[in-house]
Enzyme design. Sequence first.
Site, mmCIF file in Angstrom:
data_model
loop_
_atom_site.group_PDB
_atom_site.id
_atom_site.type_symbol
_atom_site.label_atom_id
_atom_site.label_comp_id
_atom_site.label_asym_id
_atom_site.label_seq_id
_atom_site.Cartn_x
_atom_site.Cartn_y
_atom_site.Cartn_z
ATOM 1 N N CYS A 103 0.822 -1.218 0.000
ATOM 2 C CA CYS A 103 0.000 0.000 0.000
ATOM 3 C C CYS A 103 0.858 1.271 0.000
ATOM 4 O O CYS A 103 1.680 1.471 0.899
ATOM 5 C CB CYS A 103 -0.888 -0.037 1.250
ATOM 6 S SG CYS A 103 -1.783 1.496 1.533
ATOM 7 N N TYR A 129 -5.278 5.415 -9.110
ATOM 8 C CA TYR A 129 -6.444 4.587 -8.741
ATOM 9 C C TYR A 129 -7.657 4.977 -9.589
ATOM 10 O O TYR A 129 -8.461 4.135 -9.965
ATOM 11 C CB TYR A 129 -6.775 4.745 -7.251
ATOM 12 C CG TYR A 129 -5.816 3.978 -6.362
ATOM 13 C CD1 TYR A 129 -6.086 2.666 -5.986
ATOM 14 C CD2 TYR A 129 -4.632 4.561 -5.917
ATOM 15 C CE1 TYR A 129 -5.217 1.951 -5.189
ATOM 16 C CE2 TYR A 129 -3.746 3.851 -5.118
ATOM 17 C CZ TYR A 129 -4.038 2.551 -4.753
ATOM 18 O OH TYR A 129 -3.168 1.841 -3.971
HETATM 19 N N1 LIG Z 1 -6.734 7.826 2.750
HETATM 20 C C1 LIG Z 1 -6.194 6.613 3.282
HETATM 21 C C2 LIG Z 1 -6.258 5.543 2.217
HETATM 22 C C3 LIG Z 1 -5.829 4.178 2.706
HETATM 23 C C4 LIG Z 1 -6.202 3.074 1.702
HETATM 24 O O1 LIG Z 1 -7.037 3.276 0.813
HETATM 25 N N2 LIG Z 1 -5.562 1.906 1.841
HETATM 26 C C5 LIG Z 1 -5.879 0.799 0.952
HETATM 27 C C6 LIG Z 1 -4.632 0.039 0.569
HETATM 28 S S1 LIG Z 1 -3.606 0.872 -0.565
HETATM 29 C C7 LIG Z 1 -6.747 -0.203 1.669
HETATM 30 O O2 LIG Z 1 -6.450 -0.571 2.781
HETATM 31 N N3 LIG Z 1 -7.804 -0.670 1.006
HETATM 32 C C8 LIG Z 1 -8.659 -1.668 1.537
HETATM 33 C C9 LIG Z 1 -9.810 -1.955 0.612
HETATM 34 O O3 LIG Z 1 -9.866 -1.409 -0.482
HETATM 35 O O4 LIG Z 1 -10.668 -2.743 0.997
HETATM 36 C C10 LIG Z 1 -4.788 6.882 3.747
HETATM 37 O O5 LIG Z 1 -4.091 7.658 3.098
HETATM 38 O O6 LIG Z 1 -4.375 6.359 4.773
#
Ligand SMILES: N[C@@H](CCC(=O)N[C@@H](CS)C(=O)NCC(=O)O)C(=O)O
Length: 382
Positions: free
Chosen positions: A87, A230
């Site tokens: 991530c 994304y």
């Molecule tokens: N705005 C958040 C975004 C975090 C995020 O989107 N993380 C993703 C991984 S890159 C995630 O955990 N996604 C889980 C999912 O899509 O279910 C940050 O910057 O901390």
Amino acid sequence: MPTLATSSSLLLTRRLLAARTFPTSSAAAAAGYSTTVKMARSALDEVTDTGAFDRSPSTFRSSVSSDASARFPAVPGRYHLYVSYACPWASRCLAFLKLKGLDHAIGVTAVKPIFERTKETDDHLGWIFPATADEEPGAEPDPFNGAKSVRELYEIASTNYAGKPTVPVLWDKQLKTVVNNESSEIIRMLNTEFNDIAGNPGLDLYPVHLRASIDEINELVYDAINNGVYKCGFAKKQGPYDEAVTRLYEALDKCEQILGKQRYICGNQLTEADIRLFVTLIRFDEFLSSTSSKIGEVCTTSLMHVYAVHFKCNKKLLREHPNLFNYTKDIYQIPGISSTVNMEHIRKHYYGSHPSINPYRIIPVGPNIDYNAPNDRERFGS
Ligand SMILES: N[C@@H](CCC(=O)N[C@@H](CS)C(=O)NCC(=O)O)C(=O)O
């Protein structure tokens, strides 16, 4: 064409309208959280009727403070960072931990790279901890809560949590709750609030005299590049993809131009804006190098080019932007940074966790790039 400020306030309004309430656990209530969040289950579900990806805001927004009487005081050993090495958002927190010399004070646990079912009772796919430390190099079981998934951590912090269980998670071991799950805020806390216990307290990655410039670059880089890839990858219609990819390459061209005049994106000093840009650039083209599976340990090599192929960001590769390419190598070679980049996890995650984009989980081959190779950035001074 709306200005940046106008488009972000429109976005904010839309998000506030979309917000709804969920019940918090006693731990979360004790920690004083707001109970209003937008619900979503996974990033792949966050696509509007127009076919555009629309990321929901992070839910837990408390702060650790250097003030000893604060609800979350910055004391060593109390907080833990749950991450995925795949991530980019979590990786910027890892980079700050390294640069600030905080890895002795805040522990890290990484999940397995490929999404799996998080519960038998529904079909949610998300981050899972391995059952044992040798199941997946780099990933470890949850040492404090015995959670099977990141979703379970959120459920400890908030009963019936139905939002997106994302990483990074800054976890409070004492109150057993999520302090904050928004990386842009976590990195600011790591930058300033832990200075009494940091190995490198003098490093300020958000210095007052550069804040206006950092904020301006962050706004461009977040929207068009970090989140922009994304928006390209998750678009379900041609129009939103075309719009996102155009903005992405305009922003990359702008950064390429800036980096033709100075070593770092906000001048000749490393700032948080560089780390925020780097975590996306390093996932752009393919890569061949020694990588680490856990901060400090070196393991195998791999090939990939996640954003260029998987997210269809292929108008121009990173290595076709000479300044951005050398800049990426330059940041990668800062002591500590390469240990936060685990290409094996990145490759497995993106190609393996988005069945609607890559149903057969085929990992494309690519030419080899060595980010440890010499770069030309010292021409701007060291
Ligand atoms: N705005 C958040 C975004 C975090 C995020 O989107 N993380 C993703 C991984 S890159 C995630 O955990 N996604 C889980 C999912 O899509 O279910 C940050 O910057 O901390």
